[in-house]
Write an enzyme that holds these catalytic residues in place. Structure first.
Site: not given
Ligand code: MV4
Length: 446
Positions: A165, A200, A275, A292, A295
């Site tokens: 994040g 995105e 994911e 990896r 958890v």
């Molecule tokens: C996103 C999204 C919505 N739309 N990408 C959060 C961490 C990073 N791995 C990518 N993340 C996100 N990407 C797009 N195009 C929302 C998140 C996101 C999120 C994703 C999974 C679990 C919790 C989250 C909390 C806030 C934002």
């Protein structure tokens, strides 16, 4: 098979790996920092090597010290666990060059998936659905501004080398692009020493669904179903469950096939996680691939009956997978609650200290992966996860009831834990219905 494995980690995952090695008849070497002299992983391993002081950069993150410990003890493989060096391509490369097998994918794979913009491009080429967005890397705010309209709003600006994040900003309209781009890029430079960004379309309130993959070194790739990890707070997962209530058998097959296709497209090996973001229309998009063990791997073990750590070790030793996709059957329902030493009433601030009384729950379908014991001191230097409480029931309702019963038995004195907060989640109407998304925790008033 390996005769001796060094575990380049600490806490419950180090203990988990020691147990798997012992069952396989493999000797184990723990590495520990000075405050971890009496940690459970140090005590349980066949041998233990002190690798430095509390500061992780001078111990658990110090490649030279870990490689030296492996050479001195004659370990022929290293399991990196999660966090620390587990997704560090430089470490993987040094292991490869030192003839020490790193239990995980190649350094090349870690580099490829570690760069989220390159991972995105790779998945587009493999016909894996991604969120509409930019191609390649953007370093200039003006460039982002010019491309923004073609993506649409809201959009999300992400660090190419990001994760957890960090280096992410949402822009609701064109006027916000310059500001959000420079904020995200500043964070990316500070955290990852890299100014590469991409954009995105922002998926509003998605579910976080991830598929467990196993891939051997002979081209066999299978998936072990999904985990719903939508219960998160500031990008820290708190509760995970398998399977997800949001997936029908049909959608599970579709997403699982895509996850396998993603892994095959990059010649992935060992355990990995694909994911996805899932929206309320049942549309799903590739987000990242984790190279990896994670958890939350135990919930997959509970519903499939497969020991993922043993599989990682067997795959790294060059053995072909002894299970095929048709052998994977999902049984019942599993939930994991991460038990952290933190104070929910004080903005989840860490609560280190000595555990002076400890009673852990037990019974049918109750599992604890932990590294705590009465008298153990939780140090302030590392993350605050004390243990994972994992339950398995025939149905989701039974699993929730079992988790509440187990949490009620769990007594930890001396440090503040998030056990009470877990009750609030498990009793939240959206959680109970299964109809929750990544916004769940924000919507809860504590
Ligand atoms: C996103 C999204 C919505 N739309 N990408 C959060 C961490 C990073 N791995 C990518 N993340 C996100 N990407 C797009 N195009 C929302 C998140 C996101 C999120 C994703 C999974 C679990 C919790 C989250 C909390 C806030 C934002």
């Amino acid at each position: 098979m390996f005769h001796k494995v060094l575990i380049a980690n600490r806490g419950e995952i180090a203990v988990r790996i020691i147990r798997a090695c012992r069952e396989l008849g493999i000797r184990t070497v723990a590495v520990y920092s000075t405050p971890d002299r009496e940690a459970l992983h140090t005590l349980l391993a066949d041998e233990a090597v002190c690798i430095g002081p509390a500061k992780a950069t001078e111990s658990y993150l110090d490649i030279k010290r870990i490689i030296s410990a492996a050479v001195i003890t004659g370990a022929n493989a290293i399991h990196p666990g999660f966090g620390f060096l587990s997704e560090n391509p430089k470490f993987a490369k040094i292991c490869e060059e030192s003839n020490i097998k790193l239990i995980g994918p190649s350094s090349e794979m870690m580099s490829l998936m570690g760069n989220k913009a390159r991972a995105r491009e790779t998945m587009i080429n493999a016909k894996v659905p991604v969120v509409p967005g930019t191609d390649g890397i953007i370093t200039q705010a003006d460039e982002a501004y010019d491309l923004a309209d073609s993506i649409g709003y809201p959009l999300i600006i992400k660090a190419a080398n990001g994760g957890g994040g960090k280096g992410m900003r949402i822009a609701e309209r064109k006027e916000e692009i310059h500001k959000m781009f420079s904020l995200a890029q500043k964070e990316a430079i500070a955290s990852f020493s890299d100014n590469g960004m991409y954009m995105e379309r922002y998926v509003v309130n998605p579910k976080h669904i991830e598929f467990q993959i196993l891939a051997d070194e002979h081209g066999n790739v299978i998936h072990l179903g999904e985990r719903d990890c939508s219960v998160q707070r500031r990008h820290q997962k708190i509760v995970e469950e398998a399977p997800s209530k949001a997936l029908t058998d049909k959608l599970r097959k579709k997403m699982g096939d895509v996850a396998v296709r993603a892994a095959k497209a990059i010649n992935y090996t060992n355990a990995g996680t694909v994911e996805f973001l899932l929206n309320d229309q049942g549309e799903f998009f590739f987000m990242e691939m984790n190279t990896r063990i994670q958890v939350e791997h135990p919930i997959t073990e509970m519903v499939t009956g497969i020991d993922l750590i043993k599989k990682q070790i067997e795959i790294a030793a060059g053995l072909p997978l002894d299970i095929m996709q048709k052998d994977i059957k999902l049984h019942g329902h599993a939930i994991e609650c991460r038990i952290n030493a933190e104070d929910a009433s004080k903005d989840f601030r860490p609560s280190p200290g000595t555990i002076n009384n400890l009673i852990m729950p037990g019974g049918k379908g109750i599992r604890i992966d932990g590294a705590i014991y009465p008298g153990y001191t939780v140090a302030p230097y590392y993350d605050s996860m004390l243990a994972k409480l994992i339950v398995h029931g025939d149905t989701r309702e039974e699993a929730i009831a079992k988790m509440k019963s187990a949490l009620g038995e769990f007594i930890v004195e001396g440090v503040t834990t998030n056990i009470d907060f877990h009750f609030e989640i498990l009793e939240n109407p959206s959680f109970v219905s299964g109809d929750y998304d990544t916004s769940l925790i924000e919507t809860m008033k504590v």
